[in-house]
Design a protein around this motif. Structure first.
Motif, PDB file in Angstrom:
ATOM      1  N   ALA A  52      53.268  31.292  57.083  1.00 41.25           N
ATOM      2  CA  ALA A  52      51.915  31.826  56.900  1.00 41.25           C
ATOM      3  C   ALA A  52      51.052  30.930  56.029  1.00 41.25           C
ATOM      4  O   ALA A  52      49.842  30.842  56.226  1.00 41.25           O
ATOM      5  CB  ALA A  52      51.998  33.223  56.286  1.00 41.25           C
ATOM      6  N   ALA A  53      51.639  30.286  55.048  1.00 42.31           N
ATOM      7  CA  ALA A  53      50.867  29.498  54.083  1.00 42.31           C
ATOM      8  C   ALA A  53      51.618  28.201  53.788  1.00 42.31           C
ATOM      9  O   ALA A  53      52.430  28.150  52.860  1.00 42.31           O
ATOM     10  CB  ALA A  53      50.650  30.290  52.803  1.00 42.31           C
ATOM     11  N   TRP A  63      45.285  31.501  50.587  1.00 40.90           N
ATOM     12  CA  TRP A  63      46.653  31.955  50.868  1.00 40.90           C
ATOM     13  C   TRP A  63      46.581  33.088  51.877  1.00 40.90           C
ATOM     14  O   TRP A  63      45.938  34.119  51.628  1.00 40.90           O
ATOM     15  CB  TRP A  63      47.332  32.398  49.575  1.00 40.90           C
ATOM     16  N   SER A  64      47.229  32.899  53.036  1.00 41.21           N
ATOM     17  CA  SER A  64      47.183  33.903  54.093  1.00 41.21           C
ATOM     18  C   SER A  64      48.135  35.053  53.796  1.00 41.21           C
ATOM     19  O   SER A  64      49.166  34.869  53.145  1.00 41.21           O
ATOM     20  CB  SER A  64      47.555  33.268  55.433  1.00 41.21           C
ATOM     21  N   CYS A  65      47.761  36.240  54.293  1.00 45.88           N
ATOM     22  CA  CYS A  65      48.665  37.384  54.155  1.00 45.88           C
ATOM     23  C   CYS A  65      49.937  37.125  54.960  1.00 45.88           C
ATOM     24  O   CYS A  65      49.920  36.475  56.004  1.00 45.88           O
ATOM     25  CB  CYS A  65      47.998  38.657  54.683  1.00 45.88           C
ATOM     26  N   CYS A 104      49.197  40.125  50.272  1.00 46.32           N
ATOM     27  CA  CYS A 104      47.945  39.383  50.369  1.00 46.32           C
ATOM     28  C   CYS A 104      47.430  39.058  48.975  1.00 46.32           C
ATOM     29  O   CYS A 104      47.880  39.643  47.973  1.00 46.32           O
ATOM     30  CB  CYS A 104      46.874  40.198  51.098  1.00 46.32           C
TER      31      CYS A 104
END
Length: 576
Positions: A52-53, A63-65, A104
């Motif tokens: 995700a990140a 920063w993505s959930c 998140c």
């Protein structure tokens, strides 16, 4: 007989209908609760983080959930449909939704904030129908490669196939190579600039027959735990910028949101001048901000006081026993929000930081006349109210703010003259402070700066002094509110100090003014050894310093004011 036959048929139909109903009821009966649950592994969670990140939890990055993995029930790996989830140990800038299992950034945080400690969380699931059936897993959520070093000390930028040592880049990766790279592919490296927080926390991928020594420390690359290179030789070229009045304080920040740091100068007539940078280190006067206060502007801090995304300042004005808060219009104009008067106590030194974790910039002011640290809490819109007061050592001469014990709360440190101590005030995260035992130093201390000078992950102190033979003082600390080493250097009088990585080798250096002029002390990485270079200011001693990259070349430049002699109205600019 026909009646009996019809009755039998009717009864048979009713029996079938009833059986059907019973069967339907049985089919909707909830399944029995699972006998046990299995939480996802820490490695599985880290893999989700990386997917995700890719930059992990790198301060300053978005920063993505991520959606946390579900718990399962043995013997198969089918997710448990009635599980309830929770996550504990999160900082205020992260949030977890138990319904969606999403982790998140919390509301109000667009990027990962600066942090210095591992974030140890526990991810737990339990059965909704039987709360005694539970499972959990613990991990450092900001150590996404599991190598033991937090993401703030590592970087996972895009891979490049070669090692660059001529333009300030070196190919590095985090401890656990397999987490990011294809196992066995030695050539696939991560490229980052070397002026990082913790070069000791980075690993260099080298070929098995590599006998080079890129950083010149007599340790081959293959076995060197701290491979780094300087990106410059820290040579400075000076020039002057004239102002219409004597300048006494200086700060830098991006006033017009163009990504380039500008200059803010406090004058002895109460005006605050703003100079916009054209990106090449050339500054043009934007405004002489006049607040109709006749006082030397002795100290300033740049901050987003209103939470508007535009920088303003907090400024101390001791001659009028006042300090001010301003906002900014995004063009260099500093709009006055508040004037605070503290009668007869001379507010001389000032810092701005979030002392209570509400994302609003608060203010700490040292008043010399009564040896007091005063706290002012911001309502979030650029208006402050008086908080607690604390006794400092006698005749405070400078102050600094940082999270010195890595607990996530901002702290402060104050030097005094002639007292021979540093007094630290440790924040509790609610705007309150506890004074630690004083740290012994030397007499006649002046400026103070805070940085990790010996690369152990803990913040240390550096101070300037006018004590003969001990004019530069470095105190190395342990991160637990104690310190273990005091080192003094005979370098002639120093009044102001700032920490900055002048040569880009990953270690904070020390820049000082006073005595013969501007001095740059290049740190050897131990915090106890420095190579000095002096720049003549043509007579005046330097007074206040600000350090920033004024030219966009990823090298630190300097701007400073003068304290006596000719040129009091000049701002000295030193570019690399």
């Amino acid at each position: 007989m026909k009646i009996n036959t019809r009755f039998a048929i009717l009864m048979a139909a009713m029996s079938l209908a009833f059986a059907s109903c019973v069967t339907g009821i049985e089919n909707t009966t909830p399944p029995p609760p699972p006998e046990s649950l299995v939480a996802p592994t820490a490695d599985a969670i880290r893999a989700s983080l990386v997917t995700a990140a890719p930059y992990c939890m790198e301060p300053g990055f978005g920063w993505s959930c991520i959606t946390m993995d579900e718990c399962t029930s043995p013997p198969d790996t089918t997710p448990v449909t009635d599980a309830i989830y929770e996550m504990t140990g999160l900082p205020d800038w992260l949030s977890f939704d138990p319904d969606t299992r999403e982790l998140c950034l919390a509301t109000g945080f667009a990027t990962v904030p600066v942090y210095t400690a591992a974030i140890e969380v526990t991810y737990t699931c339990y059965s909704a129908s039987d709360s005694t059936v539970t499972a959990s897993v613990g991990l450092n959520i900001n150590d996404c490669d599991g190598g033991g070093d937090i993401d703030a000390h590592e970087d996972a930028n895009s891979a490049v196939p070669e090692l660059w040592d001529n333009v300030g880049y070196i190919s590095l990766t985090v401890h656990n190579v397999d987490e990011y790279l294809v196992p066995g592919v030695i050539g696939d490296r991560r490229r980052i600039r070397t002026n990082i927080t913790d070069p000791a926390g980075m690993d260099v991928l080298v070929a098995a027959d590599d006998t080079g020594d890129i950083d010149g420390d007599s340790i081959p690359n293959l076995t060197d735990p701290n491979v780094f290179v300087a990106t410059s030789d820290a040579t400075l070229t000076g020039s002057t910028l004239a102002n219409a009045a004597q300048v006494d304080s200086i700060a830098s920040g991006d006033l017009n949101n163009d990504g380039i740091p500008d200059l803010i100068v406090g004058r002895d007539d109460g005006l605050i001048s703003t100079y916009l940078n054209n990106g090449a280190g050339v500054f043009a006067l934007a405004f002489n901000n006049n607040y109709l206060i006749v006082s030397t502007v002795s100290d300033m801090a740049v901050a987003d006081t209103e939470g508007s995304g535009r920088l303003g300042v907090v400024a101390a004005m001791p001659d009028s026993s006042q300090f001010i808060l301003t906002g900014g219009d995004g063009l260099g104009l500093l709009t006055l929000n508040q004037v605070i008067t503290i009668p007869a106590v001379n507010p001389s030194f000032i810092v701005a930081a979030d002392f209570n974790g509400d994302n609003a910039v608060d203010v700490g002011v040292v008043t010399q006349a009564d040896n007091t640290l005063r706290i002012y809490m911001n309502n979030g819109f650029g208006v402050v109210a008086a908080g607690n007061t604390y006794a400092t050592c006698n005749t405070p001469t400078e102050m600094a703010t940082a999270d010195m014990d890595a607990d996530g709360n901002m702290d402060m440190a104050v030097t005094c003259s002639p007292a021979s101590v540093v007094r630290a005030f440790f924040g509790d995260g609610n705007g309150n402070f506890n004074a630690a035992p004083d740290y012994p130093a030397v007499d006649e201390m002046w400026g103070i700066t805070v940085a990790d000078f010996n690369n152990d992950g803990n913040l240390d102190f550096a101070m300037g002094s006018t004590t003969a033979g001990a004019e530069l003082v470095v105190i190395l600390c342990n991160g637990d509110r104690t310190c273990h080493a005091v080192k003094t250097f005979d370098v002639n009088s120093i009044r102001t100090v700032v920490a900055a990585d002048m040569n880009g080798d990953g270690f904070p250096d020390i820049v000082g003014t006073g005595g013969p002029g501007l001095r740059v002390f290049i740190n050897d990485g131990t915090g106890l050894g420095y190579a000095e270079t002096t720049y003549d200011l043509g007579g005046p001693n330097g007074l206040k310093i600000t350090a920033a990259d004024f030219t966009g070349d990823n090298m630190i430049d300097l701007a400073l004011t003068n304290s006596n002699g000719p040129g009091l109205q000049n701002i000295n600019i030193f570019l690399q």
